[in-house]
Design an enzyme around this catalytic site. Structure first.
Site, short mmCIF file in Angstrom:
data_model
loop_
_atom_site.label_atom_id
_atom_site.label_comp_id
_atom_site.label_asym_id
_atom_site.label_seq_id
_atom_site.Cartn_x
_atom_site.Cartn_y
_atom_site.Cartn_z
N ARG A 67 11.52 -6.14 4.53
CA ARG A 67 11.28 -4.68 4.48
C ARG A 67 12.28 -3.96 5.38
O ARG A 67 12.57 -4.39 6.48
CB ARG A 67 9.85 -4.37 4.95
CG ARG A 67 9.61 -2.87 5.09
CD ARG A 67 8.16 -2.48 5.00
NE ARG A 67 7.36 -2.96 6.11
CZ ARG A 67 6.04 -2.73 6.21
NH1 ARG A 67 5.41 -2.05 5.27
NH2 ARG A 67 5.37 -3.19 7.24
N ARG A 117 -9.13 1.22 8.82
CA ARG A 117 -8.73 -0.17 9.08
C ARG A 117 -9.81 -0.95 9.82
O ARG A 117 -9.62 -2.13 10.08
CB ARG A 117 -7.47 -0.16 9.95
CG ARG A 117 -6.18 -0.51 9.21
CD ARG A 117 -5.07 -0.54 10.21
NE ARG A 117 -3.89 -1.22 9.78
CZ ARG A 117 -2.80 -0.63 9.33
NH1 ARG A 117 -2.77 0.67 9.17
NH2 ARG A 117 -1.73 -1.34 9.04
N ARG A 172 11.60 -2.79 11.07
CA ARG A 172 10.63 -2.27 12.05
C ARG A 172 10.35 -3.32 13.12
O ARG A 172 10.25 -4.50 12.80
CB ARG A 172 9.32 -1.93 11.33
CG ARG A 172 9.23 -0.50 10.85
CD ARG A 172 8.10 -0.27 9.88
NE ARG A 172 6.79 -0.73 10.32
CZ ARG A 172 5.68 -0.57 9.60
NH1 ARG A 172 5.73 0.00 8.41
NH2 ARG A 172 4.52 -1.00 10.04
N ARG A 187 -0.44 -9.38 13.26
CA ARG A 187 -1.00 -8.31 12.42
C ARG A 187 -1.86 -8.89 11.30
O ARG A 187 -2.86 -8.29 10.92
CB ARG A 187 0.13 -7.46 11.84
CG ARG A 187 0.85 -6.65 12.92
CD ARG A 187 2.09 -5.99 12.40
NE ARG A 187 1.79 -4.92 11.48
CZ ARG A 187 2.66 -4.41 10.63
NH1 ARG A 187 3.89 -4.87 10.57
NH2 ARG A 187 2.31 -3.42 9.84
N LYS A 229 0.83 -1.21 0.00
CA LYS A 229 0.00 0.00 0.00
C LYS A 229 0.87 1.26 0.00
O LYS A 229 0.64 2.19 -0.76
CB LYS A 229 -0.91 0.04 1.25
CG LYS A 229 -1.85 -1.14 1.37
CD LYS A 229 -2.74 -1.03 2.60
CE LYS A 229 -1.97 -1.05 3.91
NZ LYS A 229 -1.25 -2.30 4.19
P1 ADP Z 1 2.31 -1.77 3.21
O1 ADP Z 1 2.36 -0.28 3.13
O2 ADP Z 1 1.08 -2.36 2.57
O3 ADP Z 1 2.51 -2.29 4.62
P2 ADP Z 1 4.87 -1.68 1.79
O4 ADP Z 1 4.55 -0.78 0.64
O5 ADP Z 1 5.71 -1.13 2.88
O6 ADP Z 1 3.52 -2.36 2.37
O7 ADP Z 1 5.57 -3.00 1.17
C1 ADP Z 1 6.00 -4.06 2.03
C2 ADP Z 1 7.37 -4.58 1.55
O8 ADP Z 1 7.21 -5.26 0.31
C3 ADP Z 1 8.39 -3.47 1.32
O9 ADP Z 1 9.67 -3.94 1.70
C4 ADP Z 1 8.30 -3.21 -0.18
O10 ADP Z 1 9.54 -2.71 -0.70
C5 ADP Z 1 7.97 -4.59 -0.72
N1 ADP Z 1 7.07 -4.56 -1.89
C6 ADP Z 1 6.05 -3.69 -2.15
N2 ADP Z 1 5.44 -3.98 -3.32
C7 ADP Z 1 6.08 -5.09 -3.81
C8 ADP Z 1 5.92 -5.90 -5.00
N3 ADP Z 1 4.96 -5.65 -5.89
N4 ADP Z 1 6.76 -6.97 -5.15
C9 ADP Z 1 7.71 -7.24 -4.21
N5 ADP Z 1 7.91 -6.52 -3.10
C10 ADP Z 1 7.11 -5.45 -2.88
P1 AMP Z 2 1.23 0.58 9.00
O1 AMP Z 2 2.42 1.47 8.89
O2 AMP Z 2 0.08 1.05 8.16
O3 AMP Z 2 1.56 -0.87 8.76
O4 AMP Z 2 0.71 0.70 10.51
C1 AMP Z 2 1.53 0.29 11.59
C2 AMP Z 2 0.70 0.15 12.85
O5 AMP Z 2 0.12 1.43 13.20
C3 AMP Z 2 -0.50 -0.81 12.76
O6 AMP Z 2 -0.14 -2.16 12.98
C4 AMP Z 2 -1.41 -0.26 13.86
O7 AMP Z 2 -0.96 -0.64 15.15
C5 AMP Z 2 -1.19 1.25 13.74
N1 AMP Z 2 -2.17 1.87 12.82
C6 AMP Z 2 -1.91 2.50 11.64
N2 AMP Z 2 -3.04 2.93 11.07
C7 AMP Z 2 -4.06 2.57 11.89
C8 AMP Z 2 -5.48 2.71 11.85
N3 AMP Z 2 -6.10 3.31 10.83
N4 AMP Z 2 -6.19 2.21 12.89
C9 AMP Z 2 -5.59 1.61 13.92
N5 AMP Z 2 -4.28 1.42 14.03
C10 AMP Z 2 -3.50 1.89 13.01
#
Ligand code: ADP
Ligand code: AMP
Length: 214
Positions: free
Chosen positions: A127, A88, A160, A171, A13
């Site tokens: 990541r 969420r 992280r 999660r 995302k």
């Molecule tokens: P989210 O915001 O949904 O938690 P991220 O955008 O941070 O996810 O992506 C999670 C991990 O996967 C990151 O390390 C990112 O670089 C990698 N990633 C994102 N999109 C792809 C893809 N299409 N193929 C492989 N790896 C990806």
């Molecule tokens: P993210 O960076 O989107 O993966 O979010 C990391 C963490 O932040 C999540 O696992 C939740 O603990 C918290 N968080 C982020 N956005 C929300 C939301 N909209 N509602 C509740 N918790 C959230």
């Protein structure tokens, strides 16, 4: 253009939201980034959020909703925005809809980045996040130029705390229970668009551009 990014943690995302924000010149609003900035700055909100985030749980709705509702009314949001990590839960989605209705506005697209759980564990383990600017990398799929260092700001890259395997599992459970029902919610609202998130990140983006238009 008002866009919601849906998908499991690690589905991509944030990666796609950044590209959307750049192409369509709209702000990228990530609630996770907002919480992490608050934790870094030692604010009360950050302290409260951290206790939930560290356990892989969602931060309570009342700590999130007002923050986002205020943010989307700021001046830079007049042409739209891309929400990443919000809503969420169903109550968050309802609160957002109600707040927008008062402004005579509504969301345009909910883009669901679809990635099965098996791929997620691998994505999260690889990541890396920048401690300085929050940029995200993957050690295999989107590696930084120099290992452990952010391309953009030169700060250190870390795994992280909530990307450790035991927390990722929690999660994912939380996602299936509390967030996945939003797919149905936005499908009923007629704004859901599914994209395959397992393909290369550029191809995911092309699919999204196909939906949003050039
Ligand atoms: P989210 O915001 O949904 O938690 P991220 O955008 O941070 O996810 O992506 C999670 C991990 O996967 C990151 O390390 C990112 O670089 C990698 N990633 C994102 N999109 C792809 C893809 N299409 N193929 C492989 N790896 C990806
Ligand atoms: P993210 O960076 O989107 O993966 O979010 C990391 C963490 O932040 C999540 O696992 C939740 O603990 C918290 N968080 C982020 N956005 C929300 C939301 N909209 N509602 C509740 N918790 C959230």
């Amino acid at each position: 253009m008002k866009i919601i990014m849906l998908g499991a943690p690690g589905a991509g995302k944030g990666t796609q939201a950044k590209k959307i924000a750049e192409k369509y010149q709209i702000p990228h609003i990530s609630t996770g980034d907002i919480f992490r900035a608050n934790i870094k700055n030692g604010t009360d909100l950050g302290k409260k959020a951290k206790t939930y985030m560290d356990q892989g749980l969602l931060v309570p709705d009342e700590l999130v909703v007002d923050l986002v509702v205020d943010r989307v009314q700021q001046d830079d949001c007049t042409n739209g925005y891309v929400l990443d990590g919000f809503p969420r839960t169903i109550p968050q989605a309802e609160a957002l809809d109600a707040a927008l209705a008062k402004l005579n506005e509504k969301m345009d697209y909910a883009i669901n980045v679809d990635v099965p759980d098996e791929n997620i564990i691998n994505r999260m383990g690889g990541r890396r996040a920048c401690v300085g600017c929050g940029a995200t990398y993957h050690i295999v799929y989107n590696a930084p130029k120099a290992e452990g260092t952010c391309d953009t700001c030169g700060e250190k890259l870390i795994l992280r705390d909530d990307d450790k395997p035991e927390t990722v599992k929690k999660r994912l459970d939380v996602y299936h229970e509390q967030t996945q029902p939003l797919i149905d919610y936005y499908s009923k609202a007629g704004i859901l668009k599914d994209v395959d998130g397992t393909v290369d990140m550029e191809d995911v983006f092309q699919a999204i551009v196909g939906i949003l238009g050039e």
